[in-house]
Design an enzyme around this catalytic site. Sequence first.
Site, PDB file in Angstrom:
ATOM      1  N   GLY A   1      35.164  32.872  42.886  1.00 53.65           N
ATOM      2  CA  GLY A   1      35.028  32.611  44.319  1.00 53.65           C
ATOM      3  C   GLY A   1      34.727  31.157  44.613  1.00 53.65           C
ATOM      4  O   GLY A   1      35.263  30.566  45.558  1.00 53.65           O
TER       5      GLY A   1
ATOM      6  N   LYS B   1      43.624  42.016  46.961  1.00 58.27           N
ATOM      7  CA  LYS B   1      43.818  41.836  48.404  1.00 58.27           C
ATOM      8  C   LYS B   1      44.336  40.443  48.743  1.00 58.27           C
ATOM      9  O   LYS B   1      43.740  39.441  48.358  1.00 58.27           O
ATOM     10  CB  LYS B   1      42.502  42.083  49.140  1.00 58.27           C
ATOM     11  CG  LYS B   1      42.027  43.527  49.071  1.00 58.27           C
ATOM     12  CD  LYS B   1      40.760  43.716  49.883  1.00 58.27           C
ATOM     13  CE  LYS B   1      40.296  45.170  49.862  1.00 58.27           C
ATOM     14  NZ  LYS B   1      39.054  45.367  50.650  1.00 58.27           N
TER      15      LYS B   1
ATOM     16  N   GLY C   1      36.240  34.801  37.386  1.00 57.93           N
ATOM     17  CA  GLY C   1      36.342  36.188  37.831  1.00 57.93           C
ATOM     18  C   GLY C   1      37.105  37.075  36.872  1.00 57.93           C
ATOM     19  O   GLY C   1      36.955  36.998  35.646  1.00 57.93           O
TER      20      GLY C   1
ATOM     21  N   ARG D   1      29.632  34.293  30.644  1.00 58.86           N
ATOM     22  CA  ARG D   1      28.782  33.477  31.508  1.00 58.86           C
ATOM     23  C   ARG D   1      27.470  33.113  30.817  1.00 58.86           C
ATOM     24  O   ARG D   1      26.902  32.038  31.077  1.00 58.86           O
ATOM     25  CB  ARG D   1      28.517  34.196  32.827  1.00 58.86           C
ATOM     26  CG  ARG D   1      29.718  34.154  33.763  1.00 58.86           C
ATOM     27  CD  ARG D   1      29.477  34.871  35.059  1.00 58.86           C
ATOM     28  NE  ARG D   1      30.549  34.589  36.014  1.00 58.86           N
ATOM     29  CZ  ARG D   1      30.737  35.254  37.128  1.00 58.86           C
ATOM     30  NH1 ARG D   1      29.932  36.247  37.448  1.00 58.86           N
ATOM     31  NH2 ARG D   1      31.729  34.940  37.934  1.00 58.86           N
TER      32      ARG D   1
END
Length: 404
Positions: free
Chosen positions: A385, A203, A361, A38
């Site tokens: 995200g 998840k 991510g 990043r």
Amino acid sequence: MKTIDDLIAEGQVAGKRVFVRADLNVPLAGETITDDGRIRAAVPTITRLAEAGAKVIVASHLGRPKGEPDPKFSLAPVAARLGELLGKDVAFAADTVGDSARATVGALADGQVALLENLRFNAGETAKDDAERGAFADRLAALADTYVGDGFGAVHRKHASVYDLPARLPHAAGGLIATEVGVLKKLTEDVARPYAVVLGGSKVSDKLGVIDHLLEKADRILVGGGMVFTFLKAQGYEVGKSLLQEDQIPVVTEYLERAKAKGVEFVLPVDVIGATEFPDLKTKAPASPVTAAVDAIPADVLGLDIGPESRKQFAAKLADAATIFWNGPMGVFEHPDFADGTRAVAQALVDSDAFSVVGGGDSAAAVRILGFDENAFGHISTGGGASLEYLEGKTLPGLAALED
């Protein structure tokens, strides 16, 4: 949406204090940066502004401090690494809007760069209350003449430096955000087909929105990672000790039925690799992996990766794709016994002729950790995200704030 090209043409850069909201939220082990992707992604915009004669004020969050200073979330190591990548000293302010920030910014000459301390050390950055957030944005605005939004990984957050600050200054998108938006449009408008999507991560609840939206867009959806066990359970399989969100089974079942009705191919693993206990990610000690077909997962086994037959299956389903979007690892890639599924998906993207997008991510981190050449992919996003929410069709506050 204006870009920094427009700001330069309008005379909003040379000799001006330009506030760059970057995303420098890198993983740290103590004070050691374990993945500087990043930071490297932020360098081109910062360099461009500095070379155009701006006094560049860079700001970012790091981690989740609770609205007050916390040394373990300091951006000091990031300032040092940013300076190395820029090839020039980066002044570091020990606060965000206090005496140190004002003095550091005040001392900048044209072409010089400063980094403020972690924005989230001030509760106003993430406040739900508009007035509190706005008050912090006012103090940030006092430091600068012009705003450049370039922290794509934060544009889905309604935070002071992302959403409120652009309204207070002449503003534009940096090169990174312009690139990210251009790439995402290729995934949503006039997509080259076949269009394959690979989703992983822990998840299933984190991905429901994007699956719902992609059922209208994609030709194939491949699912791995911890989230896959909810899908397998929905199909009647026992999943041992694997991660399972039972409350999501009805939604997952409905998505599988919708996919069938719409002719969207849903690809689930045929085998998994697991262990009786979660592996030690610090020592990387051998974990005695167990391979099992999805209809024969032992009751004492925790699924931790897709298996060898699934790796072949996934690679074959990606081989002829014209567009591929991948978000989420296939397993616990940080441990060598459970990295092969993620490695196989990355390799399939490299081997394909598709326009391939790695959706930020953990997926972006995995590509680097597993040693792949980043240039072998069409694009590696800096915002997992944010990418997902864009693909869900949501309005992203940080992008809306940059529109005129």
